[in-house]
Write an enzyme that holds these catalytic residues in place. Structure first.
Site, PDB file in Angstrom:
ATOM      1  N   PHE A   1      50.579  52.937 -55.975  1.00 19.40           N
ATOM      2  CA  PHE A   1      51.711  52.388 -56.712  1.00 19.40           C
ATOM      3  C   PHE A   1      52.957  52.539 -55.821  1.00 19.40           C
ATOM      4  CE2 PHE A   1      55.066  52.376 -59.884  1.00 19.40           C
ATOM      5  CZ  PHE A   1      54.606  51.458 -60.826  1.00 19.40           C
TER       6      PHE A   1
ATOM      7  N   ASP B   1      48.277  62.234 -58.061  1.00 15.89           N
ATOM      8  CA  ASP B   1      49.018  61.471 -59.061  1.00 15.89           C
ATOM      9  C   ASP B   1      48.033  61.125 -60.184  1.00 15.89           C
ATOM     10  OD1 ASP B   1      50.138  59.371 -60.594  1.00 15.89           O
ATOM     11  OD2 ASP B   1      51.509  58.892 -58.952  1.00 15.89           O
TER      12      ASP B   1
ATOM     13  N   TYR C   1      53.733  58.087 -70.690  1.00 13.22           N
ATOM     14  CA  TYR C   1      53.945  56.894 -71.532  1.00 13.22           C
ATOM     15  C   TYR C   1      52.792  55.912 -71.456  1.00 13.22           C
ATOM     16  CZ  TYR C   1      55.802  55.324 -67.012  1.00 13.22           C
ATOM     17  OH  TYR C   1      55.962  55.049 -65.672  1.00 13.22           O
ATOM     18  N   LYS C   2      51.789  56.195 -70.612  1.00 15.89           N
ATOM     19  CA  LYS C   2      50.640  55.289 -70.514  1.00 15.89           C
ATOM     20  C   LYS C   2      49.602  55.710 -71.555  1.00 15.89           C
ATOM     21  CE  LYS C   2      51.834  54.026 -65.819  1.00 15.89           C
ATOM     22  NZ  LYS C   2      51.771  54.371 -64.399  1.00 15.89           N
TER      23      LYS C   2
ATOM     24  N   ARG D   1      44.843  42.778 -65.056  1.00 13.05           N
ATOM     25  CA  ARG D   1      44.460  44.135 -65.486  1.00 13.05           C
ATOM     26  C   ARG D   1      44.250  44.194 -66.990  1.00 13.05           C
ATOM     27  NH1 ARG D   1      48.426  48.830 -63.651  1.00 13.05           N
ATOM     28  NH2 ARG D   1      49.814  47.727 -65.086  1.00 13.05           N
TER      29      ARG D   1
END
Ligand SMILES: *Cc1c(COP(=O)(O)O)cnc(C)c1O
Length: 408
Positions: free
Chosen positions: A127, A195, A220-221, A367
């Site tokens: 990312f 990560d 928050y995912k 995705r």
């Protein structure tokens, strides 16, 4: 491959040990939400919990709440609630800041633990913020070289101080072997930083068993903490005395209310705190953790594997031409399935218009995230059927879907 019907999926839902958890979430009707890997759904209990924090803790009790409502301890207390989800012990996780900021903090803490070594191994496929922050740390600390991982065997040598990798790839959903990679990095004498943004709440993680040095991740995912929810960092017990917080603010001071002229780090992971915590955001995150407290991660992982396998099988059957970007072996993937398609962007827009919410990532990735707490097997069936319809009828060619929105 045996065709599976919608009725079969209903049967799977009735046998699902996690089926009741869906009622804990507020999901818009008519939507199949496959973006829990980007912004997790809203837990029903969050609004009341945040309202309590606003009206009672803030509105009635005001500043007394730093003591009486535990505001001061939120980074640690929330970190301790996150710890079991990632295989950390009490006092090893601190909740706060953003993942990006925490990458800076742990990388700047890790590098001095390997004096004389000048290389940071990073992953060009990671990312972007992870790479951007590594560039920033290298500049700030001076004279560090960034080396792309390519293959781990080639990247590691006596100059490597630290390695930062994502456990689950944000584009392809590929899952790295945490135990093996960490062991290899340690054998080369370097520090391992993971990560966990696409891992926590999606796959089982055991940081202690893997002997990981540092980790960071967002909430928050898959963890449903809310937009911009506090992130977290993990510092293994063994590093806590030597590791230093480069953003040495008063919340990480040994005696914050002594207001001493100079910084002295607090013991333990608390030293990684910096400034005043966003209390309302912690409130929302803690509402979600009330649900996660009740969940068995082994069941979550088992359902995740079943959902992603079902989606891959259905798409194989309906659109065998689609190019799967995600490993077929469930042991090698997280809770997401991605396909490559040259017109992936308009395809995703057409899907969203028909209630199936996925997203698009450059250069050609569609995705689909599968959050096991609130997705049903029938949702997977409907999503695959809608995807096939959009492709079969070329519905994505509609003019409306070609224009890029600011957030893809
Ligand atoms: C989601 C994600 C981030 C997000 O970083 P923020 O600082 O929260 O914006 C960082 N790294 C990875 C690998 C991610 O998946």
């Amino acid at each position: 491959m045996v065709a599976i019907s919608r009725a079969d999926c209903y049967a799977l839902d009735t046998e699902d040990p996690l089926r009741d958890l869906r009622d804990e979430f507020s999901l818009p009707s008519g939507t199949t939400y496959l973006l829990g890997n980007s912004l997790g759904a809203l837990p029903r209990r969050t609004a009341a919990k945040v309202a309590h924090t606003v009206e009672t803790e803030w509105g009635r009790d005001l500043g007394a709440s730093w003591n009486t409502a535990g505001w001061w301890d939120l980074p640690q207390s929330t970190g301790d609630r996150l710890a079991p989800l990632i295989g950390a012990g009490p006092g090893e996780v601190l909740a706060g800041d953003s993942t990006s900021t925490n990458i800076f903090k742990v990388m700047a803490a890790a590098l001095p633990l390997r004096p004389g070594r000048r290389v940071i191994v990073s992953d060009l496929e990671n990312f972007p913020t992870d790479r951007y922050v590594v560039e920033g740390v290298a500049k700030a600390l001076g004279a560090y070289e960034i080396r792309d991982i390519g293959s781990l065997d080639e990247a590691l040598d006596d100059d490597v101080a630290a390695v930062l990798l994502s456990h689950v790839d944000y584009r392809t959903g590929a899952l790295r072997d945490m135990d093996a990679v960490t062991a290899q990095v340690h054998a080369a004498g370097a520090i391992m930083i993971w990560d966990l943004c696409h891992s926590a709440g999606a796959v089982t993680v055991d940081l202690r068993a893997a002997d990981v040095d540092f980790a960071i991740g967002c909430t928050y995912k898959y963890l449903n903490g809310g937009p911009g929810a506090p992130a977290y960092l993990y510092v293994a017990d063994r590093h806590q005395d030597a590791a230093h917080n480069v953003i040495s603010g008063w919340h990480g001071h040994a005696a914050p209310f002594a207001f001493e002229p100079n910084y002295r780090p607090a013991d333990g992971v608390r030293r990684f705190a910096t400034g005043s915590p966003p209390v309302l955001a912690y409130s929302a995150l803690n509402a979600s953790l009330d649900i996660w407290d009740t969940v068995d991660m082994a069941q979550v992982r088992a359902k995740s594997v079943a959902l992603t396998t079902l989606f891959i099988d259905l798409v194989d059957e309906l659109r065998p031409d689609l190019v799967l970007a995600t490993p077929r072996d469930p042991a090698q993937r997280g809770s997401q399935v991605s396909y490559r398609h040259a017109d992936g962007y308009p395809v995703i827009r057409a899907l969203i218009d028909r209630g199936v919410v996925g997203d698009y990532r450059e250069p050609d990735i569609m995705r689909f995230g599968f959050a096991p707490l609130y997705l049903r097997y029938v949702d997977v069936y409907d999503a695959a059927a809608t995807l096939a319809e959009v492709l079969d009828k070329e519905l994505w060619r509609d003019e409306r879907y070609q224009q890029r929105l600011a957030v893809t």
